[in-house]
Write a protein that holds these residues in place. Sequence first.
Motif, PDB file in Angstrom:
ATOM      1  N   VAL A 132       0.844  -1.201   0.000  1.00 38.40           N
ATOM      2  CA  VAL A 132       0.000   0.000   0.000  1.00 38.40           C
ATOM      3  C   VAL A 132       0.880   1.252   0.000  1.00 38.40           C
ATOM      4  O   VAL A 132       0.652   2.197  -0.765  1.00 38.40           O
ATOM      5  N   ASP A 133       1.904   1.262   0.840  1.00 38.90           N
ATOM      6  CA  ASP A 133       2.804   2.415   0.898  1.00 38.90           C
ATOM      7  C   ASP A 133       3.603   2.572  -0.397  1.00 38.90           C
ATOM      8  O   ASP A 133       3.885   3.697  -0.820  1.00 38.90           O
ATOM      9  N   ALA A 134       3.971   1.463  -1.026  1.00 36.57           N
ATOM     10  CA  ALA A 134       4.718   1.534  -2.290  1.00 36.57           C
ATOM     11  C   ALA A 134       3.879   2.229  -3.349  1.00 36.57           C
ATOM     12  O   ALA A 134       4.399   3.038  -4.131  1.00 36.57           O
ATOM     13  N   GLN A 135       2.583   1.949  -3.387  1.00 38.07           N
ATOM     14  CA  GLN A 135       1.697   2.616  -4.343  1.00 38.07           C
ATOM     15  C   GLN A 135       1.591   4.104  -4.015  1.00 38.07           C
ATOM     16  O   GLN A 135       1.746   4.955  -4.886  1.00 38.07           O
ATOM     17  N   ALA A 136       1.344   4.419  -2.752  1.00 39.72           N
ATOM     18  CA  ALA A 136       1.104   5.803  -2.347  1.00 39.72           C
ATOM     19  C   ALA A 136       2.362   6.663  -2.433  1.00 39.72           C
ATOM     20  O   ALA A 136       2.294   7.817  -2.865  1.00 39.72           O
ATOM     21  N   ARG A 137       3.492   6.116  -2.037  1.00 36.23           N
ATOM     22  CA  ARG A 137       4.706   6.928  -1.919  1.00 36.23           C
ATOM     23  C   ARG A 137       5.669   6.797  -3.085  1.00 36.23           C
ATOM     24  O   ARG A 137       6.454   7.713  -3.339  1.00 36.23           O
ATOM     25  N   LEU A 138       5.622   5.660  -3.791  1.00 33.97           N
ATOM     26  CA  LEU A 138       6.591   5.423  -4.864  1.00 33.97           C
ATOM     27  C   LEU A 138       5.941   5.226  -6.230  1.00 33.97           C
ATOM     28  O   LEU A 138       6.649   5.128  -7.232  1.00 33.97           O
ATOM     29  N   GLY A 139       4.623   5.104  -6.261  1.00 39.72           N
ATOM     30  CA  GLY A 139       3.932   4.879  -7.526  1.00 39.72           C
ATOM     31  C   GLY A 139       4.112   3.474  -8.069  1.00 39.72           C
ATOM     32  O   GLY A 139       3.954   3.241  -9.259  1.00 39.72           O
ATOM     33  N   ILE A 140       4.423   2.523  -7.182  1.00 43.21           N
ATOM     34  CA  ILE A 140       4.594   1.126  -7.591  1.00 43.21           C
ATOM     35  C   ILE A 140       3.326   0.355  -7.241  1.00 43.21           C
ATOM     36  O   ILE A 140       2.954   0.252  -6.074  1.00 43.21           O
ATOM     37  N   SER A 141       2.680  -0.203  -8.254  1.00 40.98           N
ATOM     38  CA  SER A 141       1.542  -1.082  -8.054  1.00 40.98           C
ATOM     39  C   SER A 141       2.090  -2.460  -7.680  1.00 40.98           C
ATOM     40  O   SER A 141       2.970  -2.977  -8.369  1.00 40.98           O
ATOM     41  N   ALA A 142       1.578  -3.036  -6.601  1.00 40.07           N
ATOM     42  CA  ALA A 142       2.114  -4.325  -6.152  1.00 40.07           C
ATOM     43  C   ALA A 142       1.018  -5.202  -5.577  1.00 40.07           C
ATOM     44  O   ALA A 142       0.066  -4.710  -4.970  1.00 40.07           O
TER      45      ALA A 142
END
Length: 170
Positions: A132-142
């Motif tokens: 969730v944080d990767a999507q919000a902070r880095l723009g990485i869908s995971a």
Amino acid sequence: MNTLPPISQERLVDLLRTAPKAELHIHIEGSLEPELIFALSQRNGIAIPYASVDELRRAYAFTNLQSFLDIYYAGASVLITEQDFYDMAWAYFERAAADHVVRAELFFDPQTHTARGVPMQTVLHGLHRACVDAQARLGISADLILCFLRHLSEEDAFATLEQALPYREL
């Protein structure tokens, strides 16, 4: 027919380095770096069979499957808390972002952890929170992909699946 002009080697390397990427098969436990393994072992009071970060890094020169598995399980042994699983995944996501990864599918092996008494919820919540944080902070869908260990029984795999079903939305 339309032909493109040749691309210089230097330009091609730059294009490949900066192009958006998808990582479709990353075993997250195998992404642990020696520095994080040592930090987690100290945080959790878990002894590992390497005296230093440098010794562990030298062991990364795998000579066979068993030498890889020795490091893999030593690293996995330091993962105890939800924060540990988060920190492992977050460290991966930070490296992935530097490589311009925009999509990642993380394989994880819950049996490696549940066999040591780590609850399924702990594993899943830590990994999911990092996604969730990767999507919000880095723009990485995971997303997470649950794996079963092939050296364990079919019954053990079904028991693991049953433990995971309440968390399938993660």
